[in-house]
Every structure is written in C-alpha cells, then in structure tokens.
Write a protein that holds these residues in place. Structure first.
Motif, mmCIF file in Angstrom:
data_model
loop_
_atom_site.group_PDB
_atom_site.id
_atom_site.type_symbol
_atom_site.label_atom_id
_atom_site.label_comp_id
_atom_site.label_asym_id
_atom_site.label_seq_id
_atom_site.Cartn_x
_atom_site.Cartn_y
_atom_site.Cartn_z
ATOM 1 N N ASP A 1 0.861 -1.189 0.000
ATOM 2 C CA ASP A 1 0.000 0.000 0.000
ATOM 3 C C ASP A 1 0.892 1.232 0.000
ATOM 4 O O ASP A 1 1.405 1.635 1.029
ATOM 5 C CB ASP A 1 -0.904 -0.036 1.236
ATOM 6 C CG ASP A 1 -1.937 1.072 1.224
ATOM 7 O OD1 ASP A 1 -2.232 1.597 0.144
ATOM 8 O OD2 ASP A 1 -2.427 1.425 2.314
ATOM 9 N N SER A 2 1.197 1.838 -1.091
ATOM 10 C CA SER A 2 0.678 1.634 -2.423
ATOM 11 C C SER A 2 1.825 1.346 -3.396
ATOM 12 O O SER A 2 2.987 1.543 -3.036
ATOM 13 C CB SER A 2 -0.019 2.919 -2.888
ATOM 14 O OG SER A 2 0.980 3.928 -3.057
ATOM 15 N N THR B 1 -2.111 -1.660 -3.984
ATOM 16 C CA THR B 1 -3.075 -0.591 -4.203
ATOM 17 C C THR B 1 -2.430 0.441 -5.124
ATOM 18 O O THR B 1 -1.203 0.507 -5.214
ATOM 19 C CB THR B 1 -3.486 0.106 -2.890
ATOM 20 O OG1 THR B 1 -2.345 0.777 -2.363
ATOM 21 C CG2 THR B 1 -4.015 -0.890 -1.882
#
Ligand code: TYD
Ligand code: MG
Length: 454
Positions: A173-174, A214
């Motif tokens: 993330d991310s 993500t």
C-alpha cells in the motif's frame, strides 16, 4: 504441505545465506544477496498444490493439479465476491481508486481477517508510518498482532522482508510509494511502476504468494499510473463512489480468476468498510425521497441484478448552448436518448440544462437502463413525478422502439423483491411473480403509460 525452502543467494558468487545481509558472507560483495526460493521437491507440488515453478519445462496438461478451488477467502463477503471467492495464491491483484476512497482501509481489514484465519500476512506500508497504521487498526477494531508491518519503500528490501516473515499474503500500500533500486526514474513514475509491476508478477507467481497492491487513480482515471499495470496483473479492481454519500463500489474490470464486472458494495462507517448485504435496497435508499426526474430500473453487474435509480434534472438554461451533464452514464448516451425523446416522444429539452446521474455511484453500462433514463428525462422535463412503485426496463432504439433486454426475469425478480409493483417492459416479456408487467412497444407508448396515473 511441504514448504519451499527460501533464502538469499549472492548474484556475484552464488553463495547462499539464510538471512538477508548487506554484504555477501563469501565474496564480500555489497548488495548482491537476492531472495530465492527452491521448490520443495523436484517436480513435486508446491504450496497450494501448484507445480513448483520450473520455467520452460514442458508438462502434460493432465499432470497440472486441478487447484481451481485453492483460494484464500478474506472473509469480507463483498471483497471475496469481487475476487471470485478469495485471493488465488501466486496471483497479483491491483486495487485502484481515488485517494481517500478506502483502499488502505479495505487492505487493513483484509489483512486482519486473513491473519485471523491463520495466514501469515505482510503489509508494506509505504504511504503511512506504522504508527498511523496502528491508529487506523485501532479505529477499525482489529487486533493486527499477526500482521507483519514492513515500513519500506525499496521494493526488493520489502520483498526480502516479506520472505523473512514467511508471508502467505503480501499487501503493498501503495505501488506508487515503492521504488525499484537502480532505476533512474522517479518513484511512482511510469518506468518505476512498470518495473515494479513486472517484478511483482514474477515474484508472486514464483513463490505462490497472493499479492495485492493498491494504486492511486485520479478522477477520470486519466493518470497513467495503475492503468499501466492493468495488463500485467491477474485482477484489476477499482473503487468507485458517488460524489457524495458513503456507498463504495468495488468493481472487477479484469479478473483471470473470476467474473469481470462483478461489483462489491460497501458502506464507509466509523469502523471501516462494511459489506452491504442488500445493495439494491441501499441504492434505492441512497436515491432519497421520490421527486420528478427519478426512475427505477435494474441493471446486471457481474453475476447479480441490482436495482438502482436514475435521476435527472432539467432547468431553464441561460447559455447559448444548454448544458448536458452526465455522471454515471456516458454523456454521448444522454445526448442520444435526448434526441430519441425529442423525435420519437415529442418532448424537447431544447433550451433546458439537463443533468443525469445514477444513485450510489454506479456506472450505467447496461442498455437495459435506457428506458429508465428516457422516463427520468421526460419526468424532469415535464417536472412531473413518476409513480415510485413503477420501474423501467428496456433498450431504446433510434427508431424509438423498445427492445428486449437480457436476463429480464432476474431483473424483474429483484425489482419485485424490493417492493416495486409495476414495470414497463419490452413486448413479449414473460410474466414474473410479484410485479405487474406493462409492455410498451415504443417511447411514445412508454410515456403515455408512465404518466397515465396523473
Ligand atoms: P483510506 O482507506 O485512507 O483511503 P485510500 O487509502 O483509498 O486513500 O480512507 C480514507 C477515508 O475513509 C478517510 O476520509 C477517512 C475515512 N474512514 C472512515 O470513514 N472510517 C474508518 O473507519 C476509516 C479507517 C476511514
Ligand atoms: Mg491509502
């Protein structure tokens, strides 16, 4: 199940070490130790019953274990639905969306659930400090004791740490917050993203670790970012939301292991994202009190029908060219349906600004909703409310004819379940219990029936 042996190998002299170190213990070269994994037994099944990765080796299709059932469920019902039942070991999943939409929240909730199920979860928190992640975890009411946090922006170092932690599942993330060492490119830039993506695909596959990354997407998704990764990864899920409101829709735009266009519906609450059990009710509720310009319909998203409301507003324009604003549907579709309404229905929007939206942040891609858009537009132009217990199903042709729609029975059943009593449908639609059908052959007839109550 026998675990593959993991360790580090010097890229200069080939020496092996159990733990990562800055310097090779044998040839003393710096930064040459790279993670590697040896298959459990030659040719034997690896983790999850897969054939251990042996690049280039030909094998009979019949020898490949049938492990279609191997999935790691996140126990978040709507997330699992979109994934196709859970995360597949060895796959790489991209979860994209605008900043603030809830990607990190979902990741942390999934991490905690997976860890609760006994899986080793490594969480690379490049966006936030471990302290911030902890604060979020506390807010979400998750223990998280069994989630390994990796505050590391160097991708290789992060992967090494994940191996150290013996991770079954890796969450990054991310993707924009990590960088690949040795690449003369800006972190988060296209070159970095492409390289990081390529490495992660290979890594996940080789080690059979389920990996989720993500990625931020700006409004409209025009930024290169995650779009660049789409063709590399196994599944692409995008978070969408309405301009306002707490509903979040997670859509699979690509899934090698599940249905494309499957959507998961969540509500953002004080304790994180909650799976919405009855999305149709939530969408109709999000639509609010009936008013002119509102028309209900049912669309098919992935494997399920969803009842939604189309909303339109038409007001006198002070512009030479009145505005046409569409959110949740293509503006070209709005133009087309306005043209059909004018020519075939005799209702002109001429000097009116027209706005059309869809409740709950869903996007209309389904032509079956055409008739509902036409009805909503007509209702807005005439400023006359439609009967809130009547729904609309039908594709509208340029000729004004109402064409049949796919899976009409499932749509009608969903509308009936939500208490809608009548539905305008294309001629020849077979009856369904609980909802009275009002067949209409064309737009003019549809308008007559729709407004016949007044
Ligand atoms: P976040 O998961 O940080 O979004 P992303 O990672 O996609 O950028 O979500 C942030 C938003 O969600 C923020 O506006 C606060 C809100 N939120 C809640 O409403 N409830 C919660 O329990 C949490 C954790 C966040
Ligand atoms: Mg985030």
């Amino acid at each position: 199940m026998a675990r593959a042996q993991r360790g580090y190998r010097c890229s200069a002299c080939g020496a092996e070490a159990a733990a990562h170190a800055g310097r090779c213990p044998r040839c003393e070269a710096w930064n040459t130790l790279e993670p590697f994994q040896r298959g459990p037994t030659a040719g034997g099944p690896g983790r999850g019953g897969h054939i251990a990765a042996e690049p280039g080796r030909a094998l009979s299709l019949g020898d490949v274990p049938d492990d279609a059932g191997v999935r790691l469920p996140t126990s978040i019902p709507e997330f699992d639905r979109v994934l196709g039942g859970g995360i597949v070991p060895g796959s790489l999943v991209l979860v994209g969306g605008e900043p603030g939409i809830g990607k990190s929240t979902l990741m942390l909730q999934a991490a905690a659930r997976l860890a609760d199920a006994g899986l080793a979860v490594a969480y690379v928190c490049g966006e936030e400090s471990p302290r911030q992640v902890k604060m979020r975890a506390t807010r979400l009411g998750v223990e998280g004791a069994r989630v390994t946090l990796i505050p590391e922006a160097n991708l290789d170092a992060a992967l090494a740490a994940a191996i150290e932690a013996n991770a079954d599942v890796l969450i990054i993330d991310s993707i924009q917050s990590v960088y690949v060492d040795g690449l003369e490119a800006r972190a988060g830039g296209p070159a970095q993203l492409a390289e990081a993506g390529a490495r992660l695909v290979g890594w996940a596959k080789e080690r059979e670790i389920a990996t989720i990354v993500t990625g931020h997407v700006t409004k409209g998704g025009e930024i290169a970012g995650p779009r660049l990764l789409e063709h590399l990864v196994d599944a692409v899920l995008y978070f969408e939301s309405a301009e306002s409101g707490l509903l979040r829709v997670l859509r699979a735009v690509k899934n090698r292991f599940g249905a494309t266009d499957e959507v998961g519906v969540f509500e953002m609450t004080g304790e994180g994202l909650r799976s919405v059990e009855s999305p149709s009710a939530a969408f109709l509720e999000a639509a609010g009190i009936p008013a002119s310009g509102c028309a209900a319909t049912a669309i098919i998203e992935g494997s399920r029908p969803l009842a939604i409301e189309v909303q339109a507003l038409a007001v006198e324009s002070h512009l030479a060219a009145p505005r046409r604003i569409a959110s949740g549907l293509e503006v070209s579709r709005l133009h087309l349906l306005l043209a059909v309404l004018a020519r075939r229905g005799g209702l002109f929007a001429g000097n009116l600004d027209v706005v059309a939206t869809v409740s709950g942040g869903l996007r209309l891609r389904d032509p079956a909703a055409d008739l509902a858009v036409i009805a909503a537009l007509a209702s807005a132009i005439r400023d006359k409310e439609l009967d809130p217990a009547t729904a609309f199903l039908g594709e509208v042709a340029l000729s004004g004819a109402i064409r049949p729609v796919q899976q009409v029975q499932r749509r009608l059943a969903e509308l009936a379940r939500l208490g809608l009593e009548r539905c305008l449908v294309p001629p020849g639609t077979a009856p369904v219990d609980g909802v009275r059908l009002l067949p209409v052959a064309n737009v003019r007839e549809a308008l007559r029936v729709a407004f016949s109550a007044d």
